[in-house]
Design an enzyme around this catalytic site. Structure first.
Site, PDB file in Angstrom:
ATOM      1  N   PRO A 168       0.551  -1.095   0.106  1.00 22.26           N
ATOM      2  CA  PRO A 168       0.587  -0.011  -0.065  1.00 22.26           C
ATOM      3  C   PRO A 168       1.167   1.465  -0.086  1.00 22.26           C
ATOM      4  O   PRO A 168       1.928   1.376   0.690  1.00 22.26           O
ATOM      5  CB  PRO A 168      -0.932  -0.088   0.807  1.00 22.26           C
ATOM      6  CG  PRO A 168      -0.557  -1.616   1.666  1.00 22.26           C
ATOM      7  CD  PRO A 168      -0.140  -2.369   0.504  1.00 22.26           C
TER       8      PRO A 168
ATOM      9  N   ARG B  12      -2.014  -5.215   8.877  1.00 20.27           N
ATOM     10  CA  ARG B  12      -0.933  -4.628   9.113  1.00 20.27           C
ATOM     11  C   ARG B  12      -0.326  -3.443  10.768  1.00 20.27           C
ATOM     12  O   ARG B  12      -1.669  -3.376  11.006  1.00 20.27           O
ATOM     13  CB  ARG B  12      -1.025  -3.278   8.600  1.00 20.27           C
ATOM     14  CG  ARG B  12       0.307  -2.278   8.189  1.00 20.27           C
ATOM     15  CD  ARG B  12       0.840  -2.016   7.418  1.00 20.27           C
ATOM     16  NE  ARG B  12       1.456  -2.536   5.791  1.00 20.27           N
ATOM     17  CZ  ARG B  12       2.037  -1.983   4.924  1.00 20.27           C
ATOM     18  NH1 ARG B  12       2.885  -0.786   4.375  1.00 20.27           N
ATOM     19  NH2 ARG B  12       2.349  -3.242   3.482  1.00 20.27           N
TER      20      ARG B  12
ATOM     21  N   TYR C 210      -1.742   5.684  12.608  1.00 22.24           N
ATOM     22  CA  TYR C 210      -2.853   6.003  12.703  1.00 22.24           C
ATOM     23  C   TYR C 210      -3.138   5.904  13.191  1.00 22.24           C
ATOM     24  O   TYR C 210      -3.659   4.791  14.838  1.00 22.24           O
ATOM     25  CB  TYR C 210      -3.615   5.835  11.068  1.00 22.24           C
ATOM     26  CG  TYR C 210      -2.165   6.495  10.308  1.00 22.24           C
ATOM     27  CD1 TYR C 210      -2.521   7.836   9.696  1.00 22.24           C
ATOM     28  CD2 TYR C 210      -1.750   5.388   9.458  1.00 22.24           C
ATOM     29  CE1 TYR C 210      -2.286   8.202   8.877  1.00 22.24           C
ATOM     30  CE2 TYR C 210      -0.763   5.768   7.819  1.00 22.24           C
ATOM     31  CZ  TYR C 210      -1.042   7.197   8.075  1.00 22.24           C
ATOM     32  OH  TYR C 210       0.056   8.063   7.232  1.00 22.24           O
TER      33      TYR C 210
ATOM     34  N   GLN D 296      -7.647  -2.053   1.790  1.00 16.44           N
ATOM     35  CA  GLN D 296      -6.581  -2.020   2.878  1.00 16.44           C
ATOM     36  C   GLN D 296      -7.097  -0.380   3.409  1.00 16.44           C
ATOM     37  O   GLN D 296      -7.191   0.864   3.122  1.00 16.44           O
ATOM     38  CB  GLN D 296      -4.879  -0.675   2.615  1.00 16.44           C
ATOM     39  CG  GLN D 296      -4.676  -0.732   4.539  1.00 16.44           C
ATOM     40  CD  GLN D 296      -3.488  -0.470   4.639  1.00 16.44           C
ATOM     41  OE1 GLN D 296      -3.229   0.905   3.871  1.00 16.44           O
ATOM     42  NE2 GLN D 296      -2.470  -0.669   4.890  1.00 16.44           N
TER      43      GLN D 296
END
Length: 797
Positions: free
Chosen positions: A444, A651, A603, A522
């Protein structure tokens, strides 16, 4: 070696008055001694330490300029030495041959050479050939260098402590500190050199055996208290070095901490009796110790230069300690010969050697950590275990091992399940109901090229091109689950049906025009790292205007100047969870083959996982279980709405690269928790969680985290992080360190990276099927010739 050099005419001697002035010591100022910095080439040189590096530097410098006055101090006797045999590579020997044929001829007469490596594990021995080692006794190496130094007129002072550093730096133009891993010189000028010394987890002891192994031998012993290993190699016709190594806890549990030297030696001989044929081991002031990795921010300070172990160390398992010291001496001598003054010469020396040393230290660290974690690999099939050991440092790879020993490598490939003429990277891999045609993933990569979250022509071309380029799985960038969850105004989303229609256009193209390629989405939420500029306008910098409010696990800004997010209240968590599930439903309707939940890189969900970003005191903070609670709730909710036959991955950031952050043990726990909740694979990244991170960058630098998770958590993994060559991919897959490899920048450089990897390896099977319109380009074009670099330092015979 990077450049060629020939001996220059020796510079004229300075006046007698100048020489006398240099011999008259001046008082040092209070505090640390302050060495002088002579402007010209150094004429009077002091060397502290009589190991191979210091001696070879003395010989080279004297040979380059016989008028130099060179004095070397060694506190031990000339025939005292610690350890037994040393290994030098053909590359290092080539440099010695060009720089000093006399030394080279003497070494050549005494070297023991062999090609094979034996790996013995659980009673099975596998041999790999073609490795080309050369070794000799350390004592004999020192004798050769002593003879050479004396013949050239170097003043060797044994059994003599070097004078105080304050005196040396005032009396001599140059002081070379070759005083080893415990360098007193380095510590004296610690503020200038900036040393960092790291201890490690294994104990080891240097011993010897009175017979010659017929190969470089690694033998694994599994005791009731844990695993230990023997490293052995011949260095004379009737003698071998033997190193015994084990984790600290294994060392203590086996009682070595309570044994004296003879008892330890006898115990080691008993444990490894099969390898030794029942013969005893001998010691030479041998003590159990732990390896210390030495790194220095700078290698020179005024007229003091560090060399060898004083400047840097590399774990003995890659045999580079003496090699690095000798190569340091070559580079320092050449730099002093090529440059008009000490300052520029010292700078050139460090600039030349630092990248080489950094690369070697990365390889040594990988090897060291492999042996520290040896227990992870004990259950591998014997040949795969042997291949894993051989490629542990990343210096030996699948491709060059195949050239060295095609029979051995072919046997490993067959044991792994490679069809004939199929590189490991082109073997299929199954995740739930999805079979990937090969092991390559387009990682990604945020493109920041959407308008109002809508994927457009750019995304169609970008992702479509990489699907046509042969990868088994092409991943979208992080697709945001809400407008407030965007990183930048240019981020894509799946929070509207129109966006889902845009993504359907992309997936239809991939499935129609790149049959065999899978495309995954994703899903993520920016958390505290949102409302920022496009990457090329200022990465992680707040928008100048038009900002939107941020939410996070805790009200902590990403960095000074960043917006402070609001802490998500417990009543807000269900709303965020629903944003993820709504996006997942749209992803299914859009035709994606795989869904990845983004719980990395600081994030929103990553912010819950890391103790550096989650300061909550409720049930969603505190312990790892608490920090996992909300990410797992989101995962469960998404898994429930995502089609059962399609795989779902996660991830994670397996390390924060900052003190107090996610530990390696935490990463295994996080991966195991997601696997227990139904994750089909874990995509193992690191970092980007806190702005003050200090990543340990290097080739394949993140793969050890994936390796450990794969073996400890028992879940398939996707490895990422500076994997740049198809040889890396083959090596990692075949060694069992990962199941899939995700590459980002290589796919930006070359959208057809996977197809080109197939062409370069001569592979034409189903794992890399060229689209019909492209088949005419399936052969690599011819390239021009590139000549090899000339030797670094060449002197007349």
């Amino acid at each position: 070696m990077p450049t060629a050099s020939t001996a220059a005419t020796a510079p004229a001697l300075r006046s007698d008055v100048d020489a006398e002035a240099r011999r008259s010591p001046r008082p040092a100022p209070p505090g640390h001694p302050q060495p002088s910095a002579p402007p010209g080439r150094p004429r009077r040189i002091a060397i502290i330490g009589g190991g191979p590096g210091g001696l070879y530097a003395a010989a080279l410098l004297k040979r380059l300029d016989p008028g130099r006055e060179i004095t070397l101090w060694e506190r031990n006797a000339p025939d005292d030495t610690f350890g037994f045999g040393v290994v030098l590579s053909d590359e290092t020997l080539g440099g010695i041959e060009h720089a000093d044929p006399v030394v080279y001829r003497s070494l050549r007469e005494d070297f023991v050479r062999w090609d094979d490596i034996d790996i013995v594990h659980r009673g099975v021995r596998h041999t790999s050939g073609g490795h080309g080692f050369a070794a000799l006794g350390r004592r004999r190496l020192l004798e050769i260098l002593h003879e050479r130094c004396r013949s050239l007129g170097v003043d060797l002072r044994f059994r003599t402590q070097a004078p105080a550093l304050a005196r040396l730096t005032q009396e001599y133009d140059l002081v070379i500190a070759a005083d080893g891993v415990h360098s007193a010189t380095r510590e004296t000028y610690a503020e200038a050199f900036g040393p960092r010394v790291t201890g490690h987890r294994c104990r080891y002891i240097w011993l010897a055996a009175d017979f010659a192994f017929d190969a470089f031998r690694f033998e694994i012993a599994e005791t009731e208290h844990g695993v230990m290993q023997l490293h052995g190699y011949p260095y004379a016709a009737d003698t071998s070095t033997v190193i015994v190594e084990m984790r600290e806890e294994v060392w203590r549990a086996n009682g070595f901490d309570e044994l004296d030297e003879p008892e330890s030696v006898a115990r080691c001989a008993k444990i490894f009796a099969d390898a030794l044929g029942g013969r005893p081991l001998k010691s030479n002031n041998s003590v159990w110790t732990t390896f210390r990795t030495v790194v220095n921010a700078r290698w020179s300070h005024r007229n003091v230069v560090l060399l060898g172990d004083a400047a840097h160390t590399a774990h003995f398992s890659i045999g580079s300690g003496t090699k690095l010291a000798v190569e340091d001496a070559l580079a320092l001598a050449a730099s002093l010969d090529e440059h008009p003054d000490l300052n520029t010469a010292a700078t050139a020396y460090e600039e030349e050697r630092r990248p080489v040393v950094a690369s070697t230290q990365r390889a040594a660290r990988a090897s060291l950590e492999w042996f520290e974690n040896l227990g992870l690999y004990l259950g591998q099939p014997p040949r795969r275990f042997a291949f894993n050991l051989l490629t542990r440092s990343r210096r030996v790879t699948h491709d060059n091992l195949r050239l060295r020993d095609p029979r051995f490598t072919g046997a490993v490939e067959r044991e792994f399940g490679c069809p004939p003429a199929t590189p490991p990277m082109f073997t299929p891999f199954r995740l739930r109901g999805l079979t990937l045609r090969n092991r390559v993933v387009v990682s990604p990569m945020d493109m920041y090229s959407a308008v109002d979250g809508l994927p457009g022509d750019f995304h169609l071309v970008h992702l479509g091109a990489r699907a046509l380029g042969g990868a088994g799985l092409v991943m979208t960038e992080m697709v945001c689950v809400s407008p407030q969850g965007r990183i930048t105004p240019g981020c894509t989303g799946l929070y509207t049906d129109r966006q889902a229609d845009g993504w359907r256009r992309v997936t239809d193209f991939v499935h129609e025009h790149a049959p065999g390629a899978a495309i995954g989405v994703q899903l993520g939420h920016s958390g505290r790292k949102g409302s920022t500029r496009l990457m090329w306008e200022g990465m992680d910098e707040p928008l100048p205007d038009g900002n939107w409010p941020l939410v996070a696990a805790s009200p902590l800004p990403y960095k000074p100047g960043s917006q402070t997010p609001s802490e998500l209240g417990r009543d807000q968590l269900p709303e965020v969870r629903e944003q993820f599930t709504a996006a997942a439903r749209r992803a299914a309707r859009a035709g994606f083959d795989l869904l990845e939940l983004h719980c990395a890189h600081g994030y929103l969900l990553s912010g819950f996982l890391s103790p550096l970003t989650n300061r909550r005191t409720d049930a969603y903070g505190g312990s790892l279980d608490g920090r996992l609670r909300f990410p797992l709730e989101v995962f469960d909710a998404v898994r429930e709405v995502w089609p059962d036959q399609l795989p779902m991955t996660v991830r994670i950031s397996a390390a924060d690269w900052a003190e107090g952050g996610t530990s390696a043990d935490d990463a295994v726990g996080i991966a195991r928790a997601f696997a227990e909740h139904g994750a089909d694979a874990v995509d193992v990244s690191t970092g980007q969680v806190v702005a003050e991170e200090r990543p340990d960058y290097g080739r394949s630098y993140q793969t050890p985290f994936a390796d450990r998770i794969r073996h400890e958590a028992g879940v398939p993994v996707i490895a990422v992080g500076a994997i740049s060559s198809w040889d890396d991919v083959n090596s990692l897959i075949l060694a069992g360190r990962t199941d899939l490899c995700a590459l980002a920048r290589p796919h930006l450089y070359d959208p057809n990276w996977t197809l080109h990897a197939a062409a370069e390896q001569g592979y034409t099977g189903p794992g890399a099927d060229w689209p019909a319109p492209y088949r005419a380009g399936s052969r690599p074009p011819r390239t021009g010739r590139a000549d090899a670099p000339k030797p670094r330092l060449t002197l007349g015979r």
